[in-house]
Scaffold this motif. Structure first.
Motif, mmCIF file in Angstrom:
data_model
loop_
_atom_site.group_PDB
_atom_site.id
_atom_site.type_symbol
_atom_site.label_atom_id
_atom_site.label_comp_id
_atom_site.label_asym_id
_atom_site.label_seq_id
_atom_site.Cartn_x
_atom_site.Cartn_y
_atom_site.Cartn_z
ATOM 1 N N GLU A 1 0.826 -1.204 0.000
ATOM 2 C CA GLU A 1 0.000 0.000 0.000
ATOM 3 C C GLU A 1 0.862 1.256 0.000
ATOM 4 O O GLU A 1 1.858 1.325 0.718
ATOM 5 N N PRO A 2 0.463 2.273 -0.760
ATOM 6 C CA PRO A 2 1.181 3.549 -0.679
ATOM 7 C C PRO A 2 0.873 4.261 0.635
ATOM 8 O O PRO A 2 -0.172 4.043 1.243
ATOM 9 N N SER A 3 1.782 5.103 1.070
ATOM 10 C CA SER A 3 1.556 5.888 2.267
ATOM 11 C C SER A 3 0.519 6.972 1.995
ATOM 12 O O SER A 3 0.324 7.413 0.859
ATOM 13 N N ILE A 4 -0.166 7.403 3.049
ATOM 14 C CA ILE A 4 -1.055 8.549 2.953
ATOM 15 C C ILE A 4 -0.400 9.705 3.695
ATOM 16 O O ILE A 4 0.223 9.523 4.741
ATOM 17 N N THR A 5 -0.545 10.901 3.149
ATOM 18 C CA THR A 5 0.159 12.048 3.725
ATOM 19 C C THR A 5 -0.687 13.298 3.828
ATOM 20 O O THR A 5 -0.349 14.213 4.588
ATOM 21 N N THR A 6 -1.804 13.377 3.092
ATOM 22 C CA THR A 6 -2.579 14.615 3.034
ATOM 23 C C THR A 6 -3.960 14.437 3.638
ATOM 24 O O THR A 6 -4.450 13.310 3.808
ATOM 25 N N ARG A 7 -4.601 15.563 3.932
ATOM 26 C CA ARG A 7 -5.978 15.516 4.413
ATOM 27 C C ARG A 7 -6.886 14.884 3.367
ATOM 28 O O ARG A 7 -7.846 14.177 3.694
ATOM 29 N N GLY A 8 -6.587 15.152 2.101
ATOM 30 C CA GLY A 8 -7.386 14.541 1.040
ATOM 31 C C GLY A 8 -7.330 13.035 1.069
ATOM 32 O O GLY A 8 -8.330 12.360 0.794
ATOM 33 N N ASP A 9 -6.148 12.470 1.398
ATOM 34 C CA ASP A 9 -6.030 11.019 1.524
ATOM 35 C C ASP A 9 -6.940 10.488 2.631
ATOM 36 O O ASP A 9 -7.545 9.418 2.502
ATOM 37 N N LEU A 10 -7.021 11.227 3.736
ATOM 38 C CA LEU A 10 -7.851 10.800 4.859
ATOM 39 C C LEU A 10 -9.333 10.865 4.502
ATOM 40 O O LEU A 10 -10.109 9.947 4.792
ATOM 41 N N ILE A 11 -9.724 11.954 3.878
ATOM 42 C CA ILE A 11 -11.129 12.176 3.542
ATOM 43 C C ILE A 11 -11.591 11.215 2.459
ATOM 44 O O ILE A 11 -12.773 10.844 2.394
ATOM 45 N N ALA A 12 -10.670 10.762 1.613
ATOM 46 C CA ALA A 12 -11.035 9.896 0.495
ATOM 47 C C ALA A 12 -11.718 8.624 0.962
ATOM 48 O O ALA A 12 -12.606 8.102 0.280
ATOM 49 N N LEU A 13 -11.315 8.099 2.126
ATOM 50 C CA LEU A 13 -11.949 6.874 2.606
ATOM 51 C C LEU A 13 -13.439 7.079 2.837
ATOM 52 O O LEU A 13 -14.256 6.203 2.517
ATOM 53 N N PHE A 14 -13.818 8.241 3.380
ATOM 54 C CA PHE A 14 -15.234 8.526 3.604
ATOM 55 C C PHE A 14 -15.957 8.725 2.265
ATOM 56 O O PHE A 14 -17.057 8.196 2.063
ATOM 57 N N ALA A 15 -15.341 9.474 1.370
ATOM 58 C CA ALA A 15 -15.970 9.731 0.073
ATOM 59 C C ALA A 15 -16.138 8.454 -0.731
ATOM 60 O O ALA A 15 -17.128 8.286 -1.457
ATOM 61 N N ASP A 16 -15.187 7.541 -0.600
ATOM 62 C CA ASP A 16 -15.267 6.280 -1.331
ATOM 63 C C ASP A 16 -16.414 5.399 -0.845
ATOM 64 O O ASP A 16 -16.798 4.439 -1.516
ATOM 65 N N GLY A 17 -16.966 5.716 0.332
ATOM 66 C CA GLY A 17 -18.106 4.955 0.829
ATOM 67 C C GLY A 17 -19.431 5.360 0.204
ATOM 68 O O GLY A 17 -20.440 4.665 0.389
ATOM 69 N N GLU A 18 -19.466 6.464 -0.550
ATOM 70 C CA GLU A 18 -20.721 6.926 -1.151
ATOM 71 C C GLU A 18 -21.246 5.898 -2.150
ATOM 72 O O GLU A 18 -20.502 5.365 -2.970
ATOM 73 N N LYS A 19 -22.553 5.639 -2.082
ATOM 74 C CA LYS A 19 -23.186 4.665 -2.969
ATOM 75 C C LYS A 19 -24.550 5.186 -3.404
ATOM 76 O O LYS A 19 -25.260 5.813 -2.611
ATOM 77 N N PRO A 20 -24.962 4.904 -4.635
ATOM 78 C CA PRO A 20 -26.335 5.242 -5.025
ATOM 79 C C PRO A 20 -27.330 4.420 -4.215
ATOM 80 O O PRO A 20 -26.998 3.341 -3.699
ATOM 81 N N LYS A 21 -28.528 4.920 -4.115
ATOM 82 C CA LYS A 21 -29.513 4.314 -3.219
ATOM 83 C C LYS A 21 -29.763 2.839 -3.531
ATOM 84 O O LYS A 21 -29.989 2.042 -2.616
ATOM 85 N N ASP A 22 -29.708 2.452 -4.789
ATOM 86 C CA ASP A 22 -29.987 1.057 -5.112
ATOM 87 C C ASP A 22 -28.859 0.108 -4.677
ATOM 88 O O ASP A 22 -29.012 -1.103 -4.739
ATOM 89 N N ARG A 23 -27.748 0.675 -4.198
ATOM 90 C CA ARG A 23 -26.653 -0.152 -3.686
ATOM 91 C C ARG A 23 -26.497 -0.051 -2.169
ATOM 92 O O ARG A 23 -25.554 -0.592 -1.611
#
Length: 462
Positions: free
Chosen positions: A16-38
């Motif tokens: 795994e690559p290292s994470i270093t920025t706030r964007g890296d941290l926030i990406a985990l939450f954003a990656d959880g977004e799903k359309p309602k049918d999922r």
């Protein structure tokens, strides 16, 4: 949908690559977004394991103990997950089975589409553990807290992260060891479509988490006698570790979102770093130092996404954000409450009209209201008084009507053509009578049992 308490398979950190920025941290939450049918439903539930012969809590290594229980589950297709040469969890089509610190047995269920599937999954799991338990002389209790065990009477499971936590807990609170060793919970994990959707669901579920605590209260005994609470499990969280527990007032502030939650988690002290099958004790250290490569116990290394995900699992607020939202307010309980908890939250959060209606009930509550209610509920349960003078019994009836409408609108039918609203029935009875599971146990203790708490093993066993 759920995050297991133990690493699954080979250690992924090296790739795994290292994470270093706030964007890296926030990406985990954003990656959880799903359309309602999922959107899916994840249900986790814990139970106490005891010897049927003498009600003792079995150790990991003894004949017929927790290790043998895990091994016996492989007869049903589960595969062992190892740590330090010990089987400490199981993986399978129904999710993961894991151990809490004193051997509480947990199913972290698979992400499922509807409540019919969720309750069927729970049924399969309970049938399996009972079949293995019958062979080993083990029984299982659906309660929020051990009713009769001292800390000293309970075993410790061979999991590295738990040893770190057990050492750290007494430094930061008086009841952290009770939380780890003597409690069980039911939890529901749910999805969100966007940051705005997450925020609204977080606020509604956080405000109403004390109502869930009141409805599912099931821990009125400690060390053989009434403890003065209906949910002593919930009370325990008030003095476990203030840096990582509570009602999170900032969730109700303007501007709350992924970044604000990341800021909160950056200020939660660390527990550990997991590398090459070993837990490195980082208890009390600063994750921000880890981001800079300056973690004293692991100098020169920066965290990965897995490290951040692990760190997110070490905070214990009433509602927790990972790449989904976790509802954490309910005591452990019997089969029908395991099915009722996800029904309660799915009905409120997975239908837009229901979510709006639930928000209308709580949007005027102040931070002072949230704080007082959270303090009152473990002791008063459904007698807790809300901001406009309504008891939680009255509020519960209104909230259940909203959840019922939400489940009706979802229109998820089983083979018999029934929707999901039937799973709310146990909660309807609790609200109608004003008696939570804890109230009923106390009635039995003071009445039919005549103070003989050993009879709880017949009443509360699965």
């Amino acid at each position: 949908m759920t995050t297991p308490n133990a690493p699954l398979g080979p250690d992924p950190i090296g790739t795994e690559p290292s994470i270093t920025t706030r964007g890296d941290l926030i990406a985990l939450f954003a990656d959880g977004e799903k359309p309602k049918d999922r959107w899916r439903i994840g249900t986790e539930h814990e139970k106490f394991v005891y010897r049927t012969a003498d009600h003792r809590a079995p150790s990991y290594t003894e004949a017929g103990g927790i290790r043998d229980l895990l091994d016996g589950m492989t007869d049903f297709g589960w595969s062992g997950i190892m740590e330090g040469g010990n089987v400490i969890a199981l993986g399978g089509k129904d999710g993961n089975v894991s151990l809490e610190p004193a051997g509480q047995f947990e199913l972290s269920g698979a992400p499922l589409d509807n409540l019919h599937q969720t309750c069927a999954e729970t049924g399969r799991h309970l049938e399996q553990v009972k079949a293995v338990g019958d062979r080993l002389g083990l029984g299982f209790l659906g309660l929020g807290m051990w009713p009769d065990k001292t800390r000293a009477e309970l075993p410790i499971m061979p999991k590295g992260r738990y040893r770190i936590m057990l050492d750290h807990m007494p430094r930061v609170g008086s009841m952290g060891l009770d939380m780890m060793l003597r409690t069980c919970t039911i939890q529901t994990n749910l999805d969100y479509a966007s940051e705005a959707d997450m925020v609204k669901k977080f606020r509604v579920s956080l405000a109403l988490q004390p109502l869930a605590t009141a409805l599912f209260a099931n821990s009125p005994f400690t060390e053989g006698k009434p403890n003065g609470y209906l949910s002593y499990r919930s009370h325990i969280w008030t003095d476990t570790d203030p840096a990582r527990t509570g009602m999170l007032p900032f969730v109700f502030e303007d501007g709350f979102g992924y970044e604000r939650y990341a800021d909160y988690m950056l200020n939660v002290p660390m527990y550990f770093v997991y590398r090459d099958g070993v837990y490195i004790d980082a208890a009390g250290h600063d994750f921000k130092a880890f981001l800079r490569g300056e973690l004293p116990v692991y100098p020169g290394h920066k965290p990965t996404r897995t490290d951040w995900s692990d760190h997110l699992s070490t905070a214990f607020p009433e509602v927790r954000l990972k790449s989904f939202l976790e509802m954490r307010g309910a005591d452990g309980g019997p089969w029908n409450t395991i099915c009722a908890l996800p029904a309660f939250w799915v009905g409120l959060l997975y239908d837009d009209a229901a979510l709006d209606a639930a928000w209308d009930l709580v949007k005027h509550w102040t931070i002072a209201d949230h704080t007082r209610i959270r303090a009152d509920v473990p002791r008063l349960g459904l007698k807790t008084v809300g901001p406009r003078g309504r008891t939680f019994q009255q509020l519960g009836a209104q909230v259940l009507d909203i959840a019922h409408a939400g489940l009706t609108a979802r229109a998820r039918l089983n083979a018999a053509g029934e929707n999901e609203t039937g799973f709310l029935s146990p909660l309807r009875e609790i609200v109608a009578t004003g008696k939570s599971p804890a109230d009923r146990l106390l009635d039995l203790y003071h009445g039919e049992w005549q103070g003989d708490l050993s009879r709880i093993y017949d009443t509360a066993r699965f």
